[in-house]
Scaffold this motif. Structure first.
Motif, PDB file in Angstrom:
ATOM      1  N   MET A   1      42.761 -21.751 -12.490  1.00  0.00           N
ATOM      2  CA  MET A   1      41.552 -21.479 -12.873  1.00  0.00           C
ATOM      3  C   MET A   1      40.857 -22.580 -13.196  1.00  0.00           C
ATOM      4  SD  MET A   1      40.098 -19.263 -16.309  1.00  0.00           S
ATOM      5  CE  MET A   1      40.797 -17.582 -15.147  1.00  0.00           C
ATOM      6  N   SER A   2      40.783 -23.440 -14.692  1.00  0.00           N
ATOM      7  CA  SER A   2      40.758 -24.836 -14.016  1.00  0.00           C
ATOM      8  C   SER A   2      39.498 -25.445 -13.600  1.00  0.00           C
ATOM      9  CB  SER A   2      41.117 -25.567 -15.420  1.00  0.00           C
ATOM     10  OG  SER A   2      40.597 -27.111 -15.818  1.00  0.00           O
ATOM     11  N   ALA A   3      41.036 -25.275 -12.464  1.00  0.00           N
ATOM     12  CA  ALA A   3      40.471 -26.475 -10.668  1.00  0.00           C
ATOM     13  C   ALA A   3      38.679 -25.869 -10.011  1.00  0.00           C
ATOM     14  CB  ALA A   3      41.465 -26.595 -10.610  1.00  0.00           C
ATOM     15  N   GLY A   4      38.855 -24.738 -10.840  1.00  0.00           N
ATOM     16  CA  GLY A   4      38.183 -23.658  -9.558  1.00  0.00           C
ATOM     17  C   GLY A   4      38.799 -22.879  -8.804  1.00  0.00           C
TER      18      GLY A   4
ATOM     19  N   LYS B   1      52.973 -33.692 -19.133  1.00  0.00           N
ATOM     20  CA  LYS B   1      52.020 -34.039 -17.651  1.00  0.00           C
ATOM     21  C   LYS B   1      53.014 -32.597 -17.153  1.00  0.00           C
ATOM     22  CE  LYS B   1      50.217 -36.645 -14.261  1.00  0.00           C
ATOM     23  NZ  LYS B   1      49.848 -37.767 -13.463  1.00  0.00           N
ATOM     24  N   GLN B   2      54.252 -32.911 -16.942  1.00  0.00           N
ATOM     25  CA  GLN B   2      55.001 -31.731 -16.384  1.00  0.00           C
ATOM     26  C   GLN B   2      54.543 -31.160 -16.660  1.00  0.00           C
ATOM     27  OE1 GLN B   2      56.668 -33.532 -13.731  1.00  0.00           O
ATOM     28  NE2 GLN B   2      55.202 -36.010 -14.264  1.00  0.00           N
ATOM     29  N   LEU B   3      55.024 -30.674 -17.467  1.00  0.00           N
ATOM     30  CA  LEU B   3      54.787 -29.330 -18.752  1.00  0.00           C
ATOM     31  C   LEU B   3      53.240 -28.573 -18.285  1.00  0.00           C
ATOM     32  CD1 LEU B   3      55.445 -27.844 -22.399  1.00  0.00           C
ATOM     33  CD2 LEU B   3      53.407 -27.566 -20.652  1.00  0.00           C
ATOM     34  N   ALA B   4      52.762 -28.955 -17.611  1.00  0.00           N
ATOM     35  CA  ALA B   4      51.272 -28.686 -16.927  1.00  0.00           C
ATOM     36  C   ALA B   4      51.100 -28.546 -15.925  1.00  0.00           C
ATOM     37  CB  ALA B   4      50.318 -29.557 -17.485  1.00  0.00           C
ATOM     38  N   PHE B   5      52.207 -29.142 -15.598  1.00  0.00           N
ATOM     39  CA  PHE B   5      52.190 -28.686 -13.788  1.00  0.00           C
ATOM     40  C   PHE B   5      53.145 -27.523 -13.905  1.00  0.00           C
ATOM     41  CE2 PHE B   5      51.988 -33.646 -12.650  1.00  0.00           C
ATOM     42  CZ  PHE B   5      50.457 -33.261 -12.179  1.00  0.00           C
ATOM     43  N   GLY B   6      53.916 -26.744 -15.008  1.00  0.00           N
ATOM     44  CA  GLY B   6      54.352 -25.903 -15.019  1.00  0.00           C
ATOM     45  C   GLY B   6      56.221 -25.882 -14.734  1.00  0.00           C
ATOM     46  N   LEU B   7      56.636 -27.660 -14.688  1.00  0.00           N
ATOM     47  CA  LEU B   7      57.496 -27.326 -14.636  1.00  0.00           C
ATOM     48  C   LEU B   7      58.531 -27.063 -15.841  1.00  0.00           C
ATOM     49  CD1 LEU B   7      57.014 -28.910 -12.425  1.00  0.00           C
ATOM     50  CD2 LEU B   7      58.709 -30.986 -13.002  1.00  0.00           C
TER      51      LEU B   7
ATOM     52  N   ARG C   1      54.368 -22.595 -24.313  1.00  0.00           N
ATOM     53  CA  ARG C   1      54.145 -23.873 -23.041  1.00  0.00           C
ATOM     54  C   ARG C   1      51.759 -24.065 -21.944  1.00  0.00           C
ATOM     55  NH1 ARG C   1      59.279 -26.397 -21.726  1.00  0.00           N
ATOM     56  NH2 ARG C   1      58.368 -26.089 -19.959  1.00  0.00           N
ATOM     57  N   THR C   2      51.870 -22.559 -22.963  1.00  0.00           N
ATOM     58  CA  THR C   2      50.855 -22.456 -21.760  1.00  0.00           C
ATOM     59  C   THR C   2      49.898 -22.632 -22.564  1.00  0.00           C
ATOM     60  OG1 THR C   2      51.794 -20.252 -20.869  1.00  0.00           O
ATOM     61  CG2 THR C   2      49.414 -20.199 -21.068  1.00  0.00           C
ATOM     62  N   GLN C   3      49.260 -22.342 -24.073  1.00  0.00           N
ATOM     63  CA  GLN C   3      48.778 -23.368 -24.183  1.00  0.00           C
ATOM     64  C   GLN C   3      48.643 -24.896 -24.499  1.00  0.00           C
ATOM     65  OE1 GLN C   3      48.897 -21.730 -28.337  1.00  0.00           O
ATOM     66  NE2 GLN C   3      48.353 -19.768 -27.805  1.00  0.00           N
ATOM     67  N   ALA C   4      49.878 -25.429 -24.202  1.00  0.00           N
ATOM     68  CA  ALA C   4      49.813 -26.307 -24.393  1.00  0.00           C
ATOM     69  C   ALA C   4      49.032 -27.268 -23.561  1.00  0.00           C
ATOM     70  CB  ALA C   4      51.109 -27.351 -24.702  1.00  0.00           C
ATOM     71  N   ALA C   5      49.582 -26.774 -21.992  1.00  0.00           N
ATOM     72  CA  ALA C   5      48.632 -26.839 -20.859  1.00  0.00           C
ATOM     73  C   ALA C   5      47.640 -26.612 -20.578  1.00  0.00           C
ATOM     74  CB  ALA C   5      49.861 -25.899 -19.359  1.00  0.00           C
ATOM     75  N   VAL C   6      47.115 -25.149 -21.419  1.00  0.00           N
ATOM     76  CA  VAL C   6      45.977 -25.598 -21.109  1.00  0.00           C
ATOM     77  C   VAL C   6      45.186 -26.519 -21.782  1.00  0.00           C
ATOM     78  CG1 VAL C   6      43.509 -23.728 -22.091  1.00  0.00           C
ATOM     79  CG2 VAL C   6      45.779 -22.869 -21.292  1.00  0.00           C
TER      80      VAL C   6
ATOM     81  N   LYS D   1      41.902 -31.661 -21.580  1.00  0.00           N
ATOM     82  CA  LYS D   1      41.541 -32.917 -22.234  1.00  0.00           C
ATOM     83  C   LYS D   1      41.311 -33.412 -20.828  1.00  0.00           C
ATOM     84  CE  LYS D   1      41.525 -34.496 -25.862  1.00  0.00           C
ATOM     85  NZ  LYS D   1      40.295 -34.535 -26.541  1.00  0.00           N
ATOM     86  N   GLY D   2      41.190 -32.814 -19.654  1.00  0.00           N
ATOM     87  CA  GLY D   2      41.454 -33.570 -18.510  1.00  0.00           C
ATOM     88  C   GLY D   2      43.208 -35.260 -18.425  1.00  0.00           C
ATOM     89  N   LEU D   3      44.003 -34.545 -18.852  1.00  0.00           N
ATOM     90  CA  LEU D   3      44.983 -34.992 -18.655  1.00  0.00           C
ATOM     91  C   LEU D   3      45.457 -34.674 -17.130  1.00  0.00           C
ATOM     92  CD1 LEU D   3      45.881 -34.713 -22.007  1.00  0.00           C
ATOM     93  CD2 LEU D   3      45.359 -36.342 -21.583  1.00  0.00           C
ATOM     94  N   VAL D   4      45.658 -33.827 -16.511  1.00  0.00           N
ATOM     95  CA  VAL D   4      46.241 -32.579 -15.523  1.00  0.00           C
ATOM     96  C   VAL D   4      44.631 -32.687 -14.588  1.00  0.00           C
ATOM     97  CG1 VAL D   4      47.858 -32.985 -15.784  1.00  0.00           C
ATOM     98  CG2 VAL D   4      47.033 -30.987 -16.196  1.00  0.00           C
TER      99      VAL D   4
END
Length: 210
Positions: A94-97, A159-165, A197-202, A207-210
């Motif tokens: 969603m964030s990526a468009g 970063k890895q968490l935000a990638f869904g790992l 984890r979802t809120q951490a990923a969001v 914040k532009g980390l991923v």
């Protein structure tokens, strides 16, 4: 409405399955690719109205592909098509468009409707998805744009968490013990003042980390 579709998936069986499902539907599979690099190369000839991409690809993933497409001037809407019902993937997409996130367990009718919706210029996100991933995160850290001090390892884990790992996958990727990763994740959640984890990923995406 005639729709030209580019299918991006590293599994030939999936690409063939999509082609078979859409046969006779009015949606033409104008091109196929098994990687982000192949997708970018296929765009000129395929001239798609919609790009249907898996999330997990070898190398650059399907969500990063969206950024690559936009950077190269390609405006075709991108619909993520994934076998992973992972909220962090949805948040990143969603964030990526991306215009929507569809599971591979979806019916032919759901797939076709989503493609047609995307081709018409509309999005496929549900109200629940919008609320969860675009609504406010319950933390003053983000609202006040406060800096959060993470260690180098915690940043890598986030970063890895935000990638869904999963924790196990993060451990394998970073060469860490599972228990160590679990501890880092707990520290990250506490420092970010988020609930899961979802809120951490969001948070990481915003914040532009991923």
């Amino acid at each position: 409405m005639s729709v030209r579709l580019l299918v991006v998936d590293d599994h030939p069986v999936v690409r063939a399955g999509v082609r078979s499902l859409l046969d006779g539907s009015g949606v033409e599979v104008a091109g196929e690719a098994e990687s982000a690099e192949q997708a970018l190369a296929a765009i000129p000839d395929a001239a798609p109205n919609v790009v249907l991409t898996a999330v997990r690809l070898g190398g650059v993933d399907g969500i990063e592909l969206i950024s690559r497409l936009r950077a190269n001037g390609h405006a075709a809407p991108v619909l993520c098509f994934s076998g992973h019902d992972n909220p962090t993937y949805v948040a990143r997409a969603m964030s990526a468009g991306a215009v929507g996130y569809l599971l591979k367990s979806a019916s032919r009718e759901e797939l076709l409707q989503s493609i047609q919706t995307a081709a018409s210029g509309d999005e496929c996100w549900t109200a629940q998805e919008r609320k969860r991933h675009k609504g406010p995160i319950p933390t003053e850290l983000l609202r006040q744009n406060l800096e959060v001090t993470l260690t180098k390892r915690e940043s890598e884990v986030l970063k890895q968490l935000a990638f869904g790992l999963t924790n196990k996958e993060i451990a394998n990727t970073l060469g860490l013990r599972y228990d160590t990763v679990k501890e880092h994740v707990q520290h990250v959640l506490r420092k970010l003042a988020v609930n899961d984890r979802t809120q951490a990923a969001v948070w990481a995406v915003r914040k532009g980390l991923v």
